[in-house]
Design a protein around this motif. Sequence first.
Motif, PDB file in Angstrom:
ATOM      1  N   UNK A 310       0.832  -1.204   0.000  1.00  0.00           N
ATOM      2  CA  UNK A 310       0.000   0.000   0.000  1.00  0.00           C
ATOM      3  C   UNK A 310       0.865   1.252   0.000  1.00  0.00           C
ATOM      4  N   UNK A 311       1.963   1.232   0.734  1.00  0.00           N
ATOM      5  CA  UNK A 311       2.816   2.410   0.869  1.00  0.00           C
ATOM      6  C   UNK A 311       3.826   2.493  -0.265  1.00  0.00           C
ATOM      7  N   UNK A 312       4.298   3.710  -0.539  1.00  0.00           N
ATOM      8  CA  UNK A 312       5.207   3.964  -1.645  1.00  0.00           C
ATOM      9  C   UNK A 312       6.671   3.700  -1.309  1.00  0.00           C
ATOM     10  N   UNK A 313       7.506   3.805  -2.314  1.00  0.00           N
ATOM     11  CA  UNK A 313       8.935   3.490  -2.181  1.00  0.00           C
ATOM     12  C   UNK A 313       9.627   4.373  -1.151  1.00  0.00           C
ATOM     13  N   UNK A 314       9.278   5.663  -1.109  1.00  0.00           N
ATOM     14  CA  UNK A 314       9.982   6.582  -0.208  1.00  0.00           C
ATOM     15  C   UNK A 314       9.799   6.184   1.251  1.00  0.00           C
ATOM     16  N   UNK A 321      15.813   0.231   4.541  1.00  0.00           N
ATOM     17  CA  UNK A 321      16.691   0.958   3.603  1.00  0.00           C
ATOM     18  C   UNK A 321      17.146   0.146   2.388  1.00  0.00           C
ATOM     19  N   UNK A 322      17.180  -1.181   2.495  1.00  0.00           N
ATOM     20  CA  UNK A 322      17.636  -1.976   1.358  1.00  0.00           C
ATOM     21  C   UNK A 322      16.709  -1.834   0.149  1.00  0.00           C
ATOM     22  N   UNK A 323      15.468  -1.354   0.367  1.00  0.00           N
ATOM     23  CA  UNK A 323      14.509  -1.194  -0.724  1.00  0.00           C
ATOM     24  C   UNK A 323      15.019  -0.191  -1.756  1.00  0.00           C
ATOM     25  N   UNK A 324      15.647   0.876  -1.299  1.00  0.00           N
ATOM     26  CA  UNK A 324      16.140   1.902  -2.226  1.00  0.00           C
ATOM     27  C   UNK A 324      17.201   1.343  -3.160  1.00  0.00           C
ATOM     28  N   UNK A 327      15.381  -1.420  -5.562  1.00  0.00           N
ATOM     29  CA  UNK A 327      14.498  -0.791  -6.554  1.00  0.00           C
ATOM     30  C   UNK A 327      14.933   0.663  -6.740  1.00  0.00           C
ATOM     31  N   UNK A 328      15.851   0.908  -7.659  1.00  0.00           N
ATOM     32  CA  UNK A 328      16.419   2.252  -7.800  1.00  0.00           C
ATOM     33  C   UNK A 328      15.437   3.292  -8.315  1.00  0.00           C
ATOM     34  N   UNK A 333       9.604  -0.075  -8.288  1.00  0.00           N
ATOM     35  CA  UNK A 333       8.970  -0.473  -7.034  1.00  0.00           C
ATOM     36  C   UNK A 333       7.458  -0.606  -7.206  1.00  0.00           C
ATOM     37  N   UNK A 334       6.850   0.338  -7.935  1.00  0.00           N
ATOM     38  CA  UNK A 334       5.402   0.343  -8.093  1.00  0.00           C
ATOM     39  C   UNK A 334       4.903  -0.888  -8.842  1.00  0.00           C
TER      40      UNK A 334
END
Length: 481
Positions: A310-314, A321-324, A327-328, A333-334
Amino acid sequence: LPHIHHETPFDDYKDQVLLPYKLSQNGPFIAQADVDGDYLTDIFIGGAAGQAGVMMRQEQDGAFTPTHQHAFLADAKYEDMEAVFFDLDGDGDLDLYVVSGSNEFPEGDLLLEDRMYINDGSGIFSRNRAALPDALRINGQCVEAFDIDRDDDMDLFVGGRLKSGSFPIPPSSAILVNENGILKERTQDLAPFLSNLGLVTDALSDDVDGDGDEDLLVVGEWMAPVVLINAQGKFTAKSLASPGVGIWWTVEKGDFDNDGDRDFILGNLGWNQKFSGEHPKLAVYAGDLDNNGDNDIVLTKKVGDKELPVRGRECFSEEMPFIATRFPTYDAFAKAPLTEILEKGQLKQGLHASINTLSSIYLRNDGGLQFTMSVLPEYLQTGPVKAFSAQDFNGDGNLDFIYFGNHFPVEVETARYDGLLHGISFGDGKGNFGASVFSSRENPMMGDYRDICVPRRLDTGFTLILTQNDGPVVQYLLPVH
């Protein structure tokens, strides 16, 4: 009314960035009773942390006057949740139990102690610490007084609302038995399953199974309604499948179909939200999902056959933090399903729950612990319903109910829940309801409402008292129809 609820600012998202809404702003609640023996209903309104609760004496003309209560001022540092009046010590007047709770206090904090205040008979209260177990620090929200063991005094159910910083991990709830004016915790003996019942928001006692003793209907977030069946003072739990798992905020009872037993109305989040309206496909995963020692939350929704966050990449990358790195871009990410964001092993190691309804509903009691569910009118689905009050408001002999709610303090990627069309729903005595909205262009009645009481009927109408989170208490006259 001459009272304004003032919240102490607290950042719920500091420890849990992905929290869907704040858990430190659940009050204030109202308790009502004649505390001074003048045959008029007085009210207690809970305070936020740093603000004392207030006892208001009703005057003959229907006005309410705050009374000076040294004990409440001394305990202003607590955050008050629900409260209940009952005669703890058997002296004929009504004493006051107040639940303490908020996300701002860590587990085990002294400010999570509930409080028992003894009435001197004239409506002045003093705290009795010896009346409660020393180690009772639940972080609760609701309390229900009822006679569990049929010994003609009032015992208590206290509903655990949350574990600070660990949403949505279930907290403990408790059973307190009145033994000669002292409340003894008997949870392990009478209802051991209460150690992880759920995120309890409200509870009502009633003889649900028709055997002559008082049972409980308990509701909460991310859980199905549960009946605690009382058998000679010991409880078993029966989860009700027909209402479904929801974000249940409140429950009220009444014989809405005039068949001699109590039915129930339940307030939910409603359809005016971003989670697919009436039929959500919403889930939550919680636990140490990234193995860094803290409790993570991941809310997901189904889009087609994909489960997406539900929540966005930011915000997601602030929590993990590994998400950034993985998914650059926001686009990548979406488009990623949950199983590409988190590995299946990570998802399986924590709590998982799914919601299948966000509708506010009517539960008709068919007897024998059987219920028929129907959805309440659309006006009641326009936002979160936080409070009901049931009476015959139009004098036709059938029960009606008033409803209020909303929930303003939400996370940054979600619009606040401020769209509930507050109003009254008229019953026909057969379990059917119409609805009439109070709001108008001249009187929009916008607010973040938490509780209702109806302390008096005048010749001209019913007096309603409405509490708002971080806002004024409102007194409103509902004209007699």
